[in-house]
Write a protein that holds these residues in place. Sequence first.
Motif, PDB file in Angstrom:
ATOM      1  N   ALA A 125      -4.105 -20.845 -11.315  1.00 20.36           N
ATOM      2  CA  ALA A 125      -5.320 -21.211 -12.032  1.00 20.36           C
ATOM      3  C   ALA A 125      -6.079 -22.266 -11.258  1.00 20.36           C
ATOM      4  N   VAL A 126      -7.373 -22.144 -11.294  1.00 19.48           N
ATOM      5  CA  VAL A 126      -8.261 -23.170 -10.773  1.00 19.48           C
ATOM      6  C   VAL A 126      -9.065 -23.612 -11.982  1.00 19.48           C
ATOM      7  N   GLY A 127      -8.719 -24.790 -12.511  1.00 18.38           N
ATOM      8  CA  GLY A 127      -9.300 -25.216 -13.779  1.00 18.38           C
ATOM      9  C   GLY A 127      -8.787 -24.282 -14.865  1.00 18.38           C
ATOM     10  N   SER A 128      -9.670 -23.696 -15.590  1.00 16.32           N
ATOM     11  CA  SER A 128      -9.252 -22.779 -16.659  1.00 16.32           C
ATOM     12  C   SER A 128      -9.352 -21.315 -16.230  1.00 16.32           C
ATOM     13  N   ARG A 129      -9.689 -21.077 -14.960  1.00 21.47           N
ATOM     14  CA  ARG A 129      -9.864 -19.700 -14.474  1.00 21.47           C
ATOM     15  C   ARG A 129      -8.661 -19.275 -13.637  1.00 21.47           C
ATOM     16  N   PHE A 130      -8.165 -18.088 -13.909  1.00 20.43           N
ATOM     17  CA  PHE A 130      -7.056 -17.550 -13.131  1.00 20.43           C
ATOM     18  C   PHE A 130      -7.590 -16.922 -11.850  1.00 20.43           C
ATOM     19  N   ARG A 131      -6.856 -17.104 -10.775  1.00 20.37           N
ATOM     20  CA  ARG A 131      -7.246 -16.595  -9.461  1.00 20.37           C
ATOM     21  C   ARG A 131      -6.046 -15.894  -8.819  1.00 20.37           C
ATOM     22  N   THR A 132      -6.361 -15.010  -7.892  1.00 22.81           N
ATOM     23  CA  THR A 132      -5.331 -14.329  -7.113  1.00 22.81           C
ATOM     24  C   THR A 132      -5.674 -14.520  -5.643  1.00 22.81           C
ATOM     25  N   TRP A 133      -4.679 -14.915  -4.857  1.00 24.28           N
ATOM     26  CA  TRP A 133      -4.849 -15.093  -3.422  1.00 24.28           C
ATOM     27  C   TRP A 133      -3.962 -14.099  -2.702  1.00 24.28           C
ATOM     28  N   LEU A 134      -4.467 -13.568  -1.608  1.00 23.84           N
ATOM     29  CA  LEU A 134      -3.741 -12.601  -0.797  1.00 23.84           C
ATOM     30  C   LEU A 134      -3.488 -13.200   0.580  1.00 23.84           C
ATOM     31  N   SER A 135      -2.316 -12.910   1.124  1.00 21.43           N
ATOM     32  CA  SER A 135      -2.017 -13.341   2.491  1.00 21.43           C
ATOM     33  C   SER A 135      -1.139 -12.303   3.164  1.00 21.43           C
ATOM     34  N   LEU A 136      -1.345 -12.154   4.459  1.00 27.09           N
ATOM     35  CA  LEU A 136      -0.553 -11.229   5.250  1.00 27.09           C
ATOM     36  C   LEU A 136       0.782 -11.902   5.578  1.00 27.09           C
ATOM     37  N   THR A 137       1.868 -11.187   5.425  1.00 28.65           N
ATOM     38  CA  THR A 137       3.186 -11.731   5.753  1.00 28.65           C
ATOM     39  C   THR A 137       3.401 -11.657   7.265  1.00 28.65           C
ATOM     40  N   PRO A 138       4.401 -12.369   7.788  1.00 31.98           N
ATOM     41  CA  PRO A 138       4.722 -12.219   9.219  1.00 31.98           C
ATOM     42  C   PRO A 138       5.001 -10.755   9.583  1.00 31.98           C
ATOM     43  N   THR A 139       5.682 -10.040   8.699  1.00 29.11           N
ATOM     44  CA  THR A 139       5.939  -8.614   8.939  1.00 29.11           C
ATOM     45  C   THR A 139       4.626  -7.839   8.987  1.00 29.11           C
ATOM     46  N   GLY A 140       3.693  -8.185   8.116  1.00 29.01           N
ATOM     47  CA  GLY A 140       2.378  -7.547   8.105  1.00 29.01           C
ATOM     48  C   GLY A 140       1.601  -7.817   9.382  1.00 29.01           C
ATOM     49  N   HIS A 141       1.668  -9.064   9.864  1.00 27.49           N
ATOM     50  CA  HIS A 141       1.003  -9.406  11.127  1.00 27.49           C
ATOM     51  C   HIS A 141       1.570  -8.560  12.268  1.00 27.49           C
ATOM     52  N   GLU A 142       2.887  -8.445  12.331  1.00 24.02           N
ATOM     53  CA  GLU A 142       3.541  -7.669  13.394  1.00 24.02           C
ATOM     54  C   GLU A 142       3.177  -6.195  13.290  1.00 24.02           C
ATOM     55  N   ALA A 143       3.209  -5.651  12.083  1.00 25.44           N
ATOM     56  CA  ALA A 143       2.889  -4.229  11.893  1.00 25.44           C
ATOM     57  C   ALA A 143       1.443  -3.944  12.285  1.00 25.44           C
ATOM     58  N   LEU A 144       0.535  -4.824  11.903  1.00 29.84           N
ATOM     59  CA  LEU A 144      -0.875  -4.643  12.254  1.00 29.84           C
ATOM     60  C   LEU A 144      -1.052  -4.694  13.768  1.00 29.84           C
ATOM     61  N   ALA A 145      -0.416  -5.644  14.420  1.00 33.48           N
ATOM     62  CA  ALA A 145      -0.529  -5.751  15.881  1.00 33.48           C
ATOM     63  C   ALA A 145      -0.001  -4.489  16.560  1.00 33.48           C
ATOM     64  N   ARG A 146       1.135  -3.957  16.094  1.00 35.43           N
ATOM     65  CA  ARG A 146       1.677  -2.714  16.670  1.00 35.43           C
ATOM     66  C   ARG A 146       0.723  -1.548  16.444  1.00 35.43           C
ATOM     67  N   HIS A 147       0.169  -1.457  15.234  1.00 35.10           N
ATOM     68  CA  HIS A 147      -0.742  -0.364  14.900  1.00 35.10           C
ATOM     69  C   HIS A 147      -2.000  -0.422  15.778  1.00 35.10           C
ATOM     70  N   LEU A 148      -2.579  -1.604  15.915  1.00 35.27           N
ATOM     71  CA  LEU A 148      -3.776  -1.754  16.737  1.00 35.27           C
ATOM     72  C   LEU A 148      -3.488  -1.467  18.204  1.00 35.27           C
ATOM     73  N   ALA A 149      -2.318  -1.879  18.687  1.00 38.68           N
ATOM     74  CA  ALA A 149      -1.935  -1.580  20.079  1.00 38.68           C
ATOM     75  C   ALA A 149      -1.778  -0.072  20.270  1.00 38.68           C
ATOM     76  N   ALA A 150      -1.204   0.611  19.291  1.00 35.95           N
ATOM     77  CA  ALA A 150      -1.045   2.062  19.386  1.00 35.95           C
ATOM     78  C   ALA A 150      -2.406   2.748  19.402  1.00 35.95           C
ATOM     79  N   LEU A 151      -3.338   2.282  18.561  1.00 36.19           N
ATOM     80  CA  LEU A 151      -4.693   2.847  18.570  1.00 36.19           C
ATOM     81  C   LEU A 151      -5.366   2.630  19.921  1.00 36.19           C
ATOM     82  N   GLN A 152      -5.173   1.440  20.496  1.00 26.58           N
ATOM     83  CA  GLN A 152      -5.753   1.148  21.812  1.00 26.58           C
ATOM     84  C   GLN A 152      -5.142   2.054  22.875  1.00 26.58           C
TER      85      GLN A 152
END
Length: 124
Positions: free
Chosen positions: A70-97
């Motif tokens: 919550a921020v004050g009286s409003r509920f919020r949701t935050w998203l973050s990439l995990t270390p595994t997500g960072h690695e998977a994205l890097a592998r995927h982008l390298a494969a596309l390249q």
Amino acid sequence: MTPGEPPTESPALDATFRHPTRLTVAAFLSACDEAEFGTVRDYCQVSDSVLSKAASALEAVGYLDVRKGAVGSRFRTWLSLTPTGHEALARHLAALQDIASAARSAGARARREAAPPASPSPGV
């Protein structure tokens, strides 16, 4: 693979990122520690529902962390990439390249092979 034959799918491509919204979310989050749900939604230009489904799919494979608070009286949701997500994205982008580079090389080779032979210069 023989010349002119299209490559088979690379095992380095990650099926999770085949959905464009998932790839966009991961790429956006790769550049920040975390982002508020609405910010990611607005960047991706999708509805809450589409982002929620993409986030759930990324979270299910361990590529995304979801934090609620919550921020004050409003509920919020935050998203973050995990270390595994960072690695998977890097592998995927390298494969596309790699795929793009191989295709460009094959195209250049095909163009050279299709070019007419140089004619001798007159008087030589």
